[in-house]
Design an enzyme around this catalytic site. Structure first.
Site, PDB file in Angstrom:
ATOM      1  N   ARG A   1       0.954  -1.276  -0.019  1.00  0.00           N
ATOM      2  CA  ARG A   1      -0.071  -0.065  -0.121  1.00  0.00           C
ATOM      3  C   ARG A   1       0.848   1.312  -0.008  1.00  0.00           C
ATOM      4  O   ARG A   1       1.941   1.124   0.751  1.00  0.00           O
ATOM      5  CB  ARG A   1      -1.002  -0.204   1.247  1.00  0.00           C
ATOM      6  CG  ARG A   1      -2.085  -0.930   1.100  1.00  0.00           C
ATOM      7  CD  ARG A   1      -2.979  -0.475   0.007  1.00  0.00           C
ATOM      8  NE  ARG A   1      -4.359  -1.245  -0.002  1.00  0.00           N
ATOM      9  CZ  ARG A   1      -4.218  -2.111  -0.805  1.00  0.00           C
ATOM     10  NH1 ARG A   1      -3.598  -2.428  -1.740  1.00  0.00           N
ATOM     11  NH2 ARG A   1      -5.588  -2.766  -0.974  1.00  0.00           N
TER      12      ARG A   1
ATOM     13  N   HIS B   1      -1.576   0.763 -10.260  1.00  0.00           N
ATOM     14  CA  HIS B   1      -2.010  -0.114  -9.372  1.00  0.00           C
ATOM     15  C   HIS B   1      -2.655  -1.391 -10.102  1.00  0.00           C
ATOM     16  O   HIS B   1      -3.729  -1.615 -10.037  1.00  0.00           O
ATOM     17  CB  HIS B   1      -3.273   0.598  -8.444  1.00  0.00           C
ATOM     18  CG  HIS B   1      -3.351  -0.227  -7.240  1.00  0.00           C
ATOM     19  ND1 HIS B   1      -3.763   0.523  -5.947  1.00  0.00           N
ATOM     20  CD2 HIS B   1      -3.589  -1.573  -6.574  1.00  0.00           C
ATOM     21  CE1 HIS B   1      -3.754  -0.408  -5.011  1.00  0.00           C
ATOM     22  NE2 HIS B   1      -3.632  -1.816  -5.562  1.00  0.00           N
TER      23      HIS B   1
ATOM     24  N   GLU C   1      -2.723   7.982  -3.627  1.00  0.00           N
ATOM     25  CA  GLU C   1      -3.314   7.513  -5.101  1.00  0.00           C
ATOM     26  C   GLU C   1      -4.887   8.113  -5.192  1.00  0.00           C
ATOM     27  O   GLU C   1      -5.617   8.336  -3.958  1.00  0.00           O
ATOM     28  CB  GLU C   1      -3.245   6.007  -4.552  1.00  0.00           C
ATOM     29  CG  GLU C   1      -3.458   5.057  -5.822  1.00  0.00           C
ATOM     30  CD  GLU C   1      -3.422   3.665  -5.749  1.00  0.00           C
ATOM     31  OE1 GLU C   1      -4.271   2.822  -5.733  1.00  0.00           O
ATOM     32  OE2 GLU C   1      -2.407   3.331  -4.863  1.00  0.00           O
TER      33      GLU C   1
END
Length: 317
Positions: free
Chosen positions: A237, A284, A266
């Site tokens: 993450r 991602h 993000e």
């Protein structure tokens, strides 16, 4: 009465069909995260919600007696959901572990090879029409075979990455994990300190879950332990890494490069990272394969079905 289900993003057809066979389904057409107002409404108007990354179900969105009784998260990471607050409000929370393991490990290897072998840089050169032809010293990168891989977080995904590195590239593996790992799935050495792994590895791959304990785990001190010819890969993450500290380390040449599939804020990606040729940036893509996304969705539907059938959910968080 058929339970009402809100699916917060468009999902593969196979998953939607399975959901419609069991529930009265509403599918939100947008691919953006739910707003706070949408989350509050969802909890009040639906019996179940199938949310995903970015749908920030924080403690303050849960009413005292929500109609919704389960959040069946699409994804293994659930740091966007306050599971403690959800359960306090009587809302079950599930996720989709296992389905994402191999696909995420594959992306880690993709980033490692792209970054260490300067593939992204070379692809941009060709597309820009700047390639003048082969020569002996062009885009010399690091040969990963036989090098040392450092894995931070030796769970399912960390073990899958280690297996690929060992079997495919003959890499030596060292790792850091907060708890002792009795079976890392191969020859791998657990080190007591994060800094020792960062210092020993030619390539460090981050595979820890997002939690308050792992927020900015990779800070200036951890990055400072790395060698100037080593690389950092993040498929965990974004907020596991202090992005500002990473940018500084890259700009000052204290590490050789980085490969990132996730970002601290993000989908915002700092211009400083975009400007660096020694950084590989992916949007991602960790689980972005048709079969994997279908399996994730079917697992979420299975969690929902088990819950409304009165059984134990397969994947509580």
């Amino acid at each position: 009465m058929v339970p009402r289900l809100l699916i917060t993003r468009p999902l593969p057809d196979k998953v939607v069909e399975a959901a419609k066979a069991r529930f009265e389904v509403t599918i939100r057409s947008e691919n953006t995260p739910l707003s706070r107002a949408e989350m509050v409404s969802a909890l009040e108007e639906f019996d179940a919600v199938l949310p995903t990354l970015g749908d920030a179900f924080s403690a303050d969105v849960f009413p005292q007696a929500p109609r919704c009784k389960i959040l069946a998260n699409f994804g293994v990471g659930f740091n966007h959901i306050n599971a403690v607050a959800a359960r306090k409000a009587g809302v079950e929370v599930t996720n989709t572990p296992g389905a994402v393991t191999d696909a995420t490990a594959d992306i880690a290897m993709t980033l490692m090879l792209m970054t260490c072998r300067r593939a992204g840089e070379g692809e941009r050169m060709v597309r820009a029409g700047e390639w003048a032809g082969w020569h002996p010293t062009q885009l010399l990168g690091m040969h990963v075979t036989g090098k040392t891989l450092g894995v931070v977080g030796m769970g399912r995904i960390g073990k899958a990455i280690a297996r690929r590195a060992q079997a495919g590239f003959g890499m030596q593996v060292v790792f850091f994990n907060r708890s002792t790992v009795s079976d890392p799935g191969g020859e791998a050495t657990q080190m007591d300190r994060l800094e020792d792994v960062m210092a020993a590895a030619d390539v460090v791959v981050l595979a820890v879950p997002a939690s308050p304990q792992t927020h900015h785990l990779i800070d200036a001190a951890a990055l400072g332990a790395m060698t100037p010819d080593s690389y950092l890969i993040n498929i965990a993450r974004g907020d596991v890494v202090d992005e500002a500290a990473l940018i500084t380390a890259l700009q000052e040449g204290r590490i050789a490069g980085a490969g990132l599939d996730v970002y601290e804020f993000e989908p915002k990606v700092p211009e400083a990272l975009c400007a660096m040729e020694n950084v590989t940036l992916l949007p991602h893509l960790g689980t972005s394969a048709q079969e994997v996304r279908e399996e994730m969705g079917m697992m979420a539907v299975a969690n929902l079905a088990a819950f409304f059938d009165g059984g134990q959910v397969p994947n509580p968080v």
